[in-house]
Design a protein around this motif. Structure first.
Motif, short mmCIF file in Angstrom:
data_model
loop_
_atom_site.label_atom_id
_atom_site.label_comp_id
_atom_site.label_asym_id
_atom_site.label_seq_id
_atom_site.Cartn_x
_atom_site.Cartn_y
_atom_site.Cartn_z
N LYS A 1 0.96 -1.21 -0.07
CA LYS A 1 0.02 -0.03 0.08
C LYS A 1 0.86 1.10 -0.01
CE LYS A 1 -0.29 0.08 4.92
NZ LYS A 1 -0.85 -0.30 6.29
N PRO A 2 0.33 2.40 -0.03
CA PRO A 2 1.01 3.61 -0.40
C PRO A 2 2.00 3.88 1.11
CG PRO A 2 -0.95 4.08 -0.92
CD PRO A 2 -1.08 2.84 -0.54
N VAL A 3 3.16 4.51 0.98
CA VAL A 3 4.13 4.82 1.89
C VAL A 3 3.89 6.29 2.10
CG1 VAL A 3 6.63 4.73 2.67
CG2 VAL A 3 5.48 2.88 1.37
N THR A 4 4.06 6.93 3.36
CA THR A 4 4.01 8.24 3.80
C THR A 4 5.42 8.74 4.16
OG1 THR A 4 1.73 8.13 4.11
CG2 THR A 4 2.84 9.91 5.09
N LEU A 5 5.91 9.53 3.76
CA LEU A 5 7.17 10.30 4.26
C LEU A 5 6.90 11.80 4.76
CD1 LEU A 5 10.25 10.32 4.58
CD2 LEU A 5 10.60 11.24 2.30
N VAL A 6 6.98 11.55 6.08
CA VAL A 6 6.56 12.90 6.78
C VAL A 6 7.64 13.75 6.72
CG1 VAL A 6 5.95 13.96 9.04
CG2 VAL A 6 4.92 11.79 8.37
N VAL A 7 7.55 15.10 6.49
CA VAL A 7 8.59 16.21 6.31
C VAL A 7 8.09 17.24 7.21
CG1 VAL A 7 9.51 18.04 4.96
CG2 VAL A 7 9.12 15.86 3.87
N PRO A 8 8.73 17.36 8.66
CA PRO A 8 8.67 18.14 9.66
C PRO A 8 9.07 19.49 9.39
CG PRO A 8 10.65 16.85 10.20
CD PRO A 8 10.28 16.41 8.77
N PHE A 9 9.28 19.96 8.20
CA PHE A 9 9.68 21.23 7.98
C PHE A 9 8.57 21.93 7.33
CE2 PHE A 9 13.50 19.01 8.64
CZ PHE A 9 14.07 19.68 9.72
N PRO A 10 8.65 23.41 6.97
CA PRO A 10 7.49 24.03 6.28
C PRO A 10 7.95 23.68 4.84
CG PRO A 10 8.51 25.60 7.82
CD PRO A 10 9.16 24.38 8.06
N PRO A 11 7.09 23.67 3.80
CA PRO A 11 7.23 23.16 2.25
C PRO A 11 8.19 24.40 1.83
CG PRO A 11 4.99 23.32 2.72
CD PRO A 11 5.59 23.76 4.10
N GLY A 12 9.12 24.00 0.88
CA GLY A 12 9.56 24.89 0.29
C GLY A 12 11.37 24.84 0.47
N GLY A 13 11.59 24.32 1.64
CA GLY A 13 13.00 24.23 2.23
C GLY A 13 13.74 22.99 1.52
N SER A 14 15.10 22.84 2.16
CA SER A 14 15.92 21.76 1.69
C SER A 14 15.09 20.50 1.81
CB SER A 14 17.22 21.97 2.24
OG SER A 14 17.90 23.01 2.18
N SER A 15 14.62 20.33 2.78
CA SER A 15 13.99 18.88 3.28
C SER A 15 12.86 18.66 2.22
CB SER A 15 13.34 18.89 4.35
OG SER A 15 12.58 20.00 4.85
N ASP A 16 12.29 19.62 2.06
CA ASP A 16 11.02 19.29 0.91
C ASP A 16 11.34 19.12 -0.35
OD1 ASP A 16 8.24 19.59 0.82
OD2 ASP A 16 8.55 21.27 -0.55
N VAL A 17 12.58 19.53 -0.72
CA VAL A 17 13.02 19.47 -2.20
C VAL A 17 13.70 18.04 -2.14
CG1 VAL A 17 14.99 20.09 -3.77
CG2 VAL A 17 13.47 21.91 -2.63
N LEU A 18 14.37 17.55 -1.07
CA LEU A 18 14.90 16.46 -1.00
C LEU A 18 13.82 15.16 -0.83
CD1 LEU A 18 17.84 16.78 1.75
CD2 LEU A 18 18.35 16.54 -0.81
N ALA A 19 13.13 15.52 -0.18
CA ALA A 19 12.04 14.40 -0.14
C ALA A 19 11.18 14.14 -1.27
CB ALA A 19 10.72 15.02 0.85
N ARG A 20 10.96 15.21 -2.29
CA ARG A 20 10.24 15.02 -3.50
C ARG A 20 11.27 14.44 -4.62
NH1 ARG A 20 5.44 17.12 -2.58
NH2 ARG A 20 5.36 18.73 -0.70
N ALA A 21 12.50 14.78 -4.58
CA ALA A 21 13.40 14.18 -5.07
C ALA A 21 13.42 12.56 -5.15
CB ALA A 21 14.73 14.72 -5.41
N LEU A 22 13.44 12.43 -3.86
CA LEU A 22 13.47 11.07 -3.52
C LEU A 22 12.43 10.06 -3.56
CD1 LEU A 22 15.60 8.89 -1.97
CD2 LEU A 22 14.39 9.73 0.04
N THR A 23 11.13 10.71 -3.23
CA THR A 23 9.74 9.83 -3.40
C THR A 23 9.56 9.76 -4.90
OG1 THR A 23 8.63 11.88 -3.29
CG2 THR A 23 9.04 10.66 -1.30
N GLU A 24 9.59 10.55 -5.81
CA GLU A 24 9.47 10.35 -7.28
C GLU A 24 9.84 9.26 -7.43
OE1 GLU A 24 10.89 13.36 -10.09
OE2 GLU A 24 9.67 14.65 -8.62
N LYS A 25 11.29 8.93 -7.41
CA LYS A 25 11.95 7.57 -7.84
C LYS A 25 11.50 6.43 -6.77
CE LYS A 25 14.41 9.44 -11.30
NZ LYS A 25 13.37 9.45 -12.37
#
Length: 325
Positions: free
Chosen positions: A32-56
């Motif tokens: 089933k789907p997996v959730t990656l929780v980003v505990p920072f506001p959108p737009g920061g480094s963590s958000d960019v990293l999370a999206r680059a990783l989860t896409e693949k």
């Protein structure tokens, strides 16, 4: 005479089935789907990293991997949420060096960063950079130290909050240079960068990501990076160690953690898939764009990094006298 009480046989069968289900669970993970929780506001480094990783990761796991933003309380809200999630690999945390610092900064945390999580892998390291406004006459670290010593009022450095890495890097820089600086905490990198550009604060020790466009356009001047190695994004900028602050090594790492108790096979599967992505040329290219250095280490290496950092920041937090209830 009956040789086998049926109750015993039933419980043995249940045990075998249970073990088989556990093995199948790891093999069949994820179903089933997996959730990656980003505990920072959108737009920061963590958000960019999370999206680059989860896409693949969605492709390699064959299930959607969803980014869930849960910012707040210095990134501890999202961490608390994942700490109490079911330890099955379906709820993960994009953790960061901030969490190793929070252990010493916050008096009461509902989780223990070292015990409540099973590290998966460090995704990337983002160097912090000492930057000044280009209106400043200062062109190197030596010049900045001289300027700070000569100034009537303390020079101000901005950070993205009390007890953040940037705050601690600033206090460590000041104490190692034998100067006093005025700390000005902001609610994040965006307002801090605005004030640095406007000259309201003299310097910042922010991550490379938000300041690189202004360094490239000539509005800000990078004096040094805070990591042991130079940054591949700003190769001409020396490290603080090269500038005379011996062994200075601080950077903002981001990595994925699962709740403690997640089956080892599930952690291994996640680690294998993530490391493949992190080491791909395409991911490396995306990291270069934001000034991040890809890592992709083992769960054990990440655990020992967290352990060392927790001790290191406990000392720096004490020096900076930071405490948040």
């Amino acid at each position: 005479m009956h040789s086998h009480p049926s109750g015993l046989r039933a419980s043995f069968t249940a045990l075998v089935l249970g073990l088989a289900a556990a093995a199948a669970g790891a093999q069949g993970f994820p179903t089933k789907p997996v959730t990656l929780v980003v505990p920072f506001p959108p737009g920061g480094s963590s958000d960019v990293l999370a999206r680059a990783l989860t896409e693949k990761l969605s492709q390699s796991l064959g299930q959607p991997v969803i980014v869930d933003s849960r910012p707040g309380a210095g990134a501890t809200l999202g961490a608390a949420y994942v700490a109490t999630a079911k330890p099955d690999g379906y709820t993960l945390l994009m953790g960061a060096v901030h969490h190793a610092i929070a252990t010493s900064v916050y008096k009461k945390l509902p989780y223990d960063f070292e015990r409540s999580f099973a590290p998966v892998t460090t995704v990337a390291l983002v160097p912090n950079v000492l930057a000044v406004n280009t209106n400043s006459p200062v062109t190197d670290v030596k010049g900045l130290v001289a300027e700070a010593k000569a100034a009537k009022d303390k020079l101000a450095f901005g950070s993205n909050g009390n007890g953040t890495l940037q705050h601690l890097v600033g206090t460590q820089f000041a104490s190692m240079s034998g100067i006093e600086l005025l700390h000005v905490p902001y609610k994040g990198s965006a307002p801090l960068t605005t004030d640095l550009l406007g000259g309201q604060v003299y310097m910042s020790f922010d991550t490379i990501t938000p300041v690189v466009p202004f360094i490239r356009s000539g509005k800000l001047r990078a004096l040094a990076v805070t990591t042991a190695k130079r940054s591949s994004t700003l190769p001409e900028v020396p490290t603080l160690a090269e500038a005379g602050l011996k062994d200075f090594d601080q950077g903002t790492w981001f990595g994925v953690l699962a709740p403690a108790g997640t089956p080892k096979e599930v952690v291994t599967r996640l680690n294998t898939e993530m490391v493949k992505i992190i080491q791909s040329p395409e991911f490396r290219k995306r990291m270069e764009d934001i000034g991040a250095e890809p890592v992709g280490n083992s769960p054990e290496q990440m655990a020992s990094q967290i352990h060392d950092d927790t001790a290191k920041y406990a000392r720096l937090v004490k020096e900076a006298k930071v405490a948040i209830d």
